[in-house]
Design a protein around this motif. Sequence first.
Motif, PDB file in Angstrom:
ATOM      1  N   UNK A  39      -6.345 107.198 -53.764  1.00  0.00           N
ATOM      2  CA  UNK A  39      -6.862 105.915 -54.246  1.00  0.00           C
ATOM      3  C   UNK A  39      -5.716 105.047 -54.761  1.00  0.00           C
ATOM      4  N   UNK A  40      -4.832 105.643 -55.543  1.00  0.00           N
ATOM      5  CA  UNK A  40      -3.670 104.915 -56.060  1.00  0.00           C
ATOM      6  C   UNK A  40      -2.735 104.498 -54.925  1.00  0.00           C
ATOM      7  N   UNK A  41      -2.567 105.400 -53.951  1.00  0.00           N
ATOM      8  CA  UNK A  41      -1.730 105.083 -52.805  1.00  0.00           C
ATOM      9  C   UNK A  41      -2.269 103.916 -52.001  1.00  0.00           C
ATOM     10  N   UNK A  42      -3.587 103.835 -51.861  1.00  0.00           N
ATOM     11  CA  UNK A  42      -4.199 102.715 -51.139  1.00  0.00           C
ATOM     12  C   UNK A  42      -3.924 101.393 -51.856  1.00  0.00           C
ATOM     13  N   UNK A  43      -4.014 101.399 -53.158  1.00  0.00           N
ATOM     14  CA  UNK A  43      -3.740 100.189 -53.937  1.00  0.00           C
ATOM     15  C   UNK A  43      -2.288  99.755 -53.732  1.00  0.00           C
ATOM     16  N   UNK A  44      -1.373 100.715 -53.784  1.00  0.00           N
ATOM     17  CA  UNK A  44       0.047 100.407 -53.579  1.00  0.00           C
ATOM     18  C   UNK A  44       0.294  99.923 -52.150  1.00  0.00           C
ATOM     19  N   UNK A  45      -0.307 100.600 -51.165  1.00  0.00           N
ATOM     20  CA  UNK A  45      -0.098 100.267 -49.750  1.00  0.00           C
ATOM     21  C   UNK A  45      -0.568  98.843 -49.450  1.00  0.00           C
ATOM     22  N   UNK A  46      -1.757  98.494 -49.896  1.00  0.00           N
ATOM     23  CA  UNK A  46      -2.283  97.157 -49.617  1.00  0.00           C
ATOM     24  C   UNK A  46      -1.550  96.082 -50.420  1.00  0.00           C
ATOM     25  N   UNK A  47      -0.985  96.459 -51.563  1.00  0.00           N
ATOM     26  CA  UNK A  47      -0.139  95.508 -52.301  1.00  0.00           C
ATOM     27  C   UNK A  47       1.122  95.197 -51.511  1.00  0.00           C
ATOM     28  N   UNK A  48       1.709  96.223 -50.881  1.00  0.00           N
ATOM     29  CA  UNK A  48       2.894  96.002 -50.041  1.00  0.00           C
ATOM     30  C   UNK A  48       2.570  95.063 -48.884  1.00  0.00           C
ATOM     31  N   UNK A  49       1.429  95.281 -48.238  1.00  0.00           N
ATOM     32  CA  UNK A  49       1.053  94.448 -47.100  1.00  0.00           C
ATOM     33  C   UNK A  49       0.834  92.994 -47.513  1.00  0.00           C
ATOM     34  N   UNK A  50       0.485  92.787 -48.770  1.00  0.00           N
ATOM     35  CA  UNK A  50       0.260  91.423 -49.258  1.00  0.00           C
ATOM     36  C   UNK A  50       1.561  90.714 -49.624  1.00  0.00           C
ATOM     37  N   UNK A  51       2.657  91.469 -49.756  1.00  0.00           N
ATOM     38  CA  UNK A  51       3.929  90.857 -50.145  1.00  0.00           C
ATOM     39  C   UNK A  51       4.513  89.999 -49.042  1.00  0.00           C
ATOM     40  N   UNK A  52       4.449  90.510 -47.812  1.00  0.00           N
ATOM     41  CA  UNK A  52       5.001  89.787 -46.673  1.00  0.00           C
ATOM     42  C   UNK A  52       4.495  90.433 -45.392  1.00  0.00           C
ATOM     43  N   UNK A  53       4.480  89.693 -44.271  1.00  0.00           N
ATOM     44  CA  UNK A  53       4.046  90.295 -42.997  1.00  0.00           C
ATOM     45  C   UNK A  53       4.968  91.439 -42.600  1.00  0.00           C
ATOM     46  N   UNK A  54       4.399  92.492 -42.066  1.00  0.00           N
ATOM     47  CA  UNK A  54       5.162  93.662 -41.631  1.00  0.00           C
ATOM     48  C   UNK A  54       4.830  93.973 -40.181  1.00  0.00           C
ATOM     49  N   UNK A  55       5.790  94.464 -39.458  1.00  0.00           N
ATOM     50  CA  UNK A  55       5.544  94.875 -38.076  1.00  0.00           C
ATOM     51  C   UNK A  55       4.628  96.084 -38.059  1.00  0.00           C
ATOM     52  N   UNK A  56       4.014  96.354 -36.921  1.00  0.00           N
ATOM     53  CA  UNK A  56       3.097  97.490 -36.798  1.00  0.00           C
ATOM     54  C   UNK A  56       3.808  98.811 -37.046  1.00  0.00           C
ATOM     55  N   UNK A  57       5.031  98.923 -36.513  1.00  0.00           N
ATOM     56  CA  UNK A  57       5.752 100.192 -36.699  1.00  0.00           C
ATOM     57  C   UNK A  57       6.016 100.448 -38.182  1.00  0.00           C
ATOM     58  N   UNK A  58       6.317  99.386 -38.934  1.00  0.00           N
ATOM     59  CA  UNK A  58       6.563  99.557 -40.356  1.00  0.00           C
ATOM     60  C   UNK A  58       5.281  99.909 -41.095  1.00  0.00           C
ATOM     61  N   UNK A  59       4.175  99.264 -40.742  1.00  0.00           N
ATOM     62  CA  UNK A  59       2.901  99.581 -41.393  1.00  0.00           C
ATOM     63  C   UNK A  59       2.538 101.046 -41.186  1.00  0.00           C
ATOM     64  N   UNK A  60       2.690 101.521 -39.958  1.00  0.00           N
ATOM     65  CA  UNK A  60       2.361 102.917 -39.674  1.00  0.00           C
ATOM     66  C   UNK A  60       3.335 103.872 -40.373  1.00  0.00           C
ATOM     67  N   UNK A  61       4.614 103.492 -40.412  1.00  0.00           N
ATOM     68  CA  UNK A  61       5.608 104.336 -41.072  1.00  0.00           C
ATOM     69  C   UNK A  61       5.303 104.463 -42.563  1.00  0.00           C
ATOM     70  N   UNK A  62       4.996 103.343 -43.206  1.00  0.00           N
ATOM     71  CA  UNK A  62       4.660 103.373 -44.628  1.00  0.00           C
ATOM     72  C   UNK A  62       3.381 104.163 -44.865  1.00  0.00           C
ATOM     73  N   UNK A  63       2.405 103.990 -43.995  1.00  0.00           N
ATOM     74  CA  UNK A  63       1.143 104.715 -44.129  1.00  0.00           C
ATOM     75  C   UNK A  63       1.376 106.220 -44.048  1.00  0.00           C
ATOM     76  N   UNK A  64       2.150 106.640 -43.052  1.00  0.00           N
ATOM     77  CA  UNK A  64       2.428 108.071 -42.877  1.00  0.00           C
ATOM     78  C   UNK A  64       3.178 108.633 -44.077  1.00  0.00           C
ATOM     79  N   UNK A  65       4.184 107.880 -44.568  1.00  0.00           N
ATOM     80  CA  UNK A  65       4.993 108.388 -45.671  1.00  0.00           C
ATOM     81  C   UNK A  65       4.186 108.490 -46.957  1.00  0.00           C
ATOM     82  N   UNK A  66       3.239 107.586 -47.157  1.00  0.00           N
ATOM     83  CA  UNK A  66       2.446 107.602 -48.385  1.00  0.00           C
ATOM     84  C   UNK A  66       1.316 108.622 -48.322  1.00  0.00           C
ATOM     85  N   UNK A  67       0.608 108.678 -47.172  1.00  0.00           N
ATOM     86  CA  UNK A  67      -0.637 109.449 -47.110  1.00  0.00           C
ATOM     87  C   UNK A  67      -0.535 110.766 -46.338  1.00  0.00           C
ATOM     88  N   UNK A  68       0.503 110.942 -45.523  1.00  0.00           N
ATOM     89  CA  UNK A  68       0.632 112.180 -44.747  1.00  0.00           C
ATOM     90  C   UNK A  68       1.910 112.922 -45.095  1.00  0.00           C
TER      91      UNK A  68
END
Length: 457
Positions: A68-97
């Motif tokens: 739950x905390x990771x989701x809040x952090x992850x979506x806060x990052x996405x709101x900071x600036x546009x990110x490429x798909x590869x970066x979104x997936x990389x951040x998702x994997x590093x945080x949640x997997x």
Amino acid sequence: MVLQFILIKYLYPFPNFMQDSYNYLRSAATNIDANLWPVGYAKLIRFAGFFSHCDHLLVFLQLFIYHICGLFYFHTLLALRPCSKWLQWTMFIFIFLNPAILYLSNYVTSDVYFIGISLVWMAQLFRLTYKPTLLLLSLHLLVLLLAFTVRYHALIYPVISMTVIVFCQYSATVKAWAIAMTIFLVGAFILYTTRQTETHMGRRQFSVFSGWQMANNAVYAYVHIPANKRSQDTVPPQFKDIHSRVHQWLDSVPMSQRPDRPIMAYFIWDPGSPLQPETGAQNISDNASHLRKMAQVAPLLNDYGKYLIARYPVPYIQYYIWPNLLQYMLPPAENLAVYNDGLDSVLPVAKDWFHYNTTHIYKRAGAELKYFNFYPYLMLLILLFFAIGWIKYLYQEGRAIANEHFRYALTIVTYYWLVNIGFSVLASPVVLRYQLFNMIIGATFGGMLWDMKVYGK
């Protein structure tokens, strides 16, 4: 998350225990408000126990809170600036997997709980710079207090929060109120804990553990002082007894058998440590009377550690500060690379709390834990990844490309990391589980820095 939970419980039907675990469990069982560490995590154990004493519930709750905390952090990052798909997936994997997070969730320890709270705390700091509402500020103060009740590492959080609040777009009155409330909440907790420590431990002090940590760090350096130089020491009267025990230990233990690298908490927890009030004491973490004795001598050990450091500042830097700085960059895997300290049983306090039929526990796996020994190198790569990304950001006019939200967030992360390095290296031996939050911060912001060239405002 559910699939990860099923997997970890199949591989490890029982949680992972370490010395700290038994202290937390005893705090939860007795419901005391002061112990060697802050009791915030013990309250989480007790909260889970209100519904069930099944260890699966505690592990699931820890994993759930982190996600739950990771989701809040992850979506806060996405709101900071546009990110490429590869970066979104990389951040998702590093945080949640992240395997380290999954395995640490199976530990009866405060680490994953604290990492989750820290992710929310950091994300709130970012949001305060571009969404400065009173509700967000109030919630941030509550999260700050919660972090402070879980780990003493959060001692640096109020300093960082107050600094950020000063530069946020609030009125001077609101800023003054927020800073005053931060000081009040932290001060009230310190005062309450100090009184509770006096009630339960017999000595008026905020942190029992800090005194022991100070002495541990100092003695790690002192063991390298040549014998002929040590023999010339004339210590103050209050330190004669403890100094004599340290010398006896040094005379009886060959240099090859003394703890050296990596730096750990040997002089705090090992039964053979010359600092222990009882020589050869066993099951220290699950021994209330022994912990009370440790609390009694903690102020003395704090002063003794400061005395050794002041007398031998250069050896202290050479044999403690410098090696610990290297450990910050290459943190030892420590307990993450072993299950249950290599034992197949737990102490009675764990058996009683979780209603086990026996103290014997088992696992279906374990060989994969050796891969956590490669995580220190991952930490080093992340530090280089972030640092080089920062240089690239400066020299390729990243400030002109990045939007204001990201610039503020990057400044906060950099400020946090500078403060964190100084505090971590000076405070206690750095190990991998203490660095997982920093790894997440470094990997996500390092990726955003390297992704800067693709996406602009």
